[in-house]
Design an enzyme around this catalytic site. Sequence first.
Site, PDB file in Angstrom:
ATOM      1  N   SER A  18       0.832  -1.212   0.000  1.00  0.00           N
ATOM      2  CA  SER A  18       0.000   0.000   0.000  1.00  0.00           C
ATOM      3  C   SER A  18       0.868   1.265   0.000  1.00  0.00           C
ATOM      4  O   SER A  18       0.478   2.286  -0.565  1.00  0.00           O
ATOM      5  CB  SER A  18      -0.972   0.004   1.184  1.00  0.00           C
ATOM      6  OG  SER A  18      -0.288   0.163   2.397  1.00  0.00           O
ATOM      7  N   ARG A  96      13.334  -7.421   5.680  1.00  0.00           N
ATOM      8  CA  ARG A  96      14.711  -7.905   5.849  1.00  0.00           C
ATOM      9  C   ARG A  96      15.550  -6.777   6.404  1.00  0.00           C
ATOM     10  O   ARG A  96      15.343  -5.610   6.055  1.00  0.00           O
ATOM     11  CB  ARG A  96      15.322  -8.283   4.491  1.00  0.00           C
ATOM     12  CG  ARG A  96      15.088  -9.675   4.016  1.00  0.00           C
ATOM     13  CD  ARG A  96      15.831  -9.892   2.709  1.00  0.00           C
ATOM     14  NE  ARG A  96      17.270 -10.050   2.924  1.00  0.00           N
ATOM     15  CZ  ARG A  96      17.885 -11.209   3.088  1.00  0.00           C
ATOM     16  NH1 ARG A  96      17.199 -12.319   3.033  1.00  0.00           N
ATOM     17  NH2 ARG A  96      19.187 -11.272   3.289  1.00  0.00           N
ATOM     18  N   HIS A 114       8.376   3.115   9.306  1.00  0.00           N
ATOM     19  CA  HIS A 114       8.126   2.222  10.439  1.00  0.00           C
ATOM     20  C   HIS A 114       6.823   2.651  11.127  1.00  0.00           C
ATOM     21  O   HIS A 114       6.613   3.849  11.356  1.00  0.00           O
ATOM     22  CB  HIS A 114       9.299   2.307  11.427  1.00  0.00           C
ATOM     23  CG  HIS A 114       9.124   1.369  12.583  1.00  0.00           C
ATOM     24  ND1 HIS A 114       9.279   0.005  12.456  1.00  0.00           N
ATOM     25  CD2 HIS A 114       8.754   1.602  13.865  1.00  0.00           C
ATOM     26  CE1 HIS A 114       9.018  -0.561  13.620  1.00  0.00           C
ATOM     27  NE2 HIS A 114       8.696   0.380  14.498  1.00  0.00           N
ATOM     28  N   GLY A 148      21.371  -0.848  11.777  1.00  0.00           N
ATOM     29  CA  GLY A 148      20.583  -1.329  12.908  1.00  0.00           C
ATOM     30  C   GLY A 148      19.142  -1.607  12.495  1.00  0.00           C
ATOM     31  O   GLY A 148      18.755  -1.422  11.341  1.00  0.00           O
TER      32      GLY A 148
HETATM   33  C1  GRF Z   1       3.831  -0.718   6.906  1.00  0.00           C
HETATM   34  O1  GRF Z   1       3.043  -0.741   8.040  1.00  0.00           O
HETATM   35  C2  GRF Z   1       5.201  -0.168   7.216  1.00  0.00           C
HETATM   36  O2  GRF Z   1       5.195   0.755   8.243  1.00  0.00           O
HETATM   37  C3  GRF Z   1       5.968  -1.398   7.614  1.00  0.00           C
HETATM   38  O3  GRF Z   1       5.477  -2.412   6.787  1.00  0.00           O
HETATM   39  C4  GRF Z   1       4.140  -2.107   6.408  1.00  0.00           C
HETATM   40  C5  GRF Z   1       4.057  -2.221   4.916  1.00  0.00           C
HETATM   41  O4  GRF Z   1       2.756  -2.089   4.447  1.00  0.00           O
HETATM   42  N1  GRF Z   1       7.395  -1.173   7.461  1.00  0.00           N
HETATM   43  P1  GRF Z   1       2.459  -2.052   2.897  1.00  0.00           P
HETATM   44  O5  GRF Z   1       3.044  -3.341   2.309  1.00  0.00           O
HETATM   45  O6  GRF Z   1       3.100  -0.835   2.305  1.00  0.00           O
HETATM   46  O7  GRF Z   1       0.969  -2.024   2.773  1.00  0.00           O
END
Ligand code: GRF
Length: 206
Positions: A18, A96, A114, A148
């Site tokens: 998304s 990853r 994140h 990290g």
């Molecule tokens: C999101 O919640 C992002 O914060 C995290 O992984 C999720 C990916 O969602 N790193 P999408 O695949 O972009 O819908």
Amino acid sequence: MENKPPIALGVLVSGNGSNLQAIIDRIETGALNARVACVISNNPDAYALKRAARHNIPVVIHENSRFSSRKEYDAALVQILQDQGVELVVLAGFMRILSEVMVSAFPNAILNIHPALLPAFPGLHAQKQALDYGVRYTGCTVHIVDCGTDTGPIILQAVVPVDQDDTEQSLSERIQREEHRTFPEAIRLFSEGRITVEGRRVHILP
Ligand code: GRF
């Protein structure tokens, strides 16, 4: 008038995509001067690959199992990205951790989103971590990637209040709305050359 050529993005995904979609949409409305040069997934079943195909974006499936070490995986990843002329690497739900091999090949040019207000709740299941902890506010963070786990310098954050009756699902959905706004915005700042990094601190030029 916009004279600069669009910045070439390499978007790395593992799942739904998304955020990839939000970036594509922003490019298509003309609000982001970028092009998705390629979408790379470590998961052949990622729905993000279908989204990319719908927009005629080249996709590469780069599976974990074909490599015996993280460094070998990343060296091949660097090669793919460089072959596509990628200038900015975008981790849009890429499950990853990157090694020094990737991080040093794209210094300060890998962004991650994140679903929490870092440094709170790094790693997996950040929304559940926030609910379990009982915080009143959480949100999302766009940061530069270092070696990290969710530790790199922070570019943008957006706050999302936690409701009394929130579930992991409902909270995740509200956080995602903010992700879809902040991630393309951070990419725009980068593409306009407005991000400088000094130690842990990111300065956004006017
Ligand atoms: C999101 O919640 C992002 O914060 C995290 O992984 C999720 C990916 O969602 N790193 P999408 O695949 O972009 O819908």
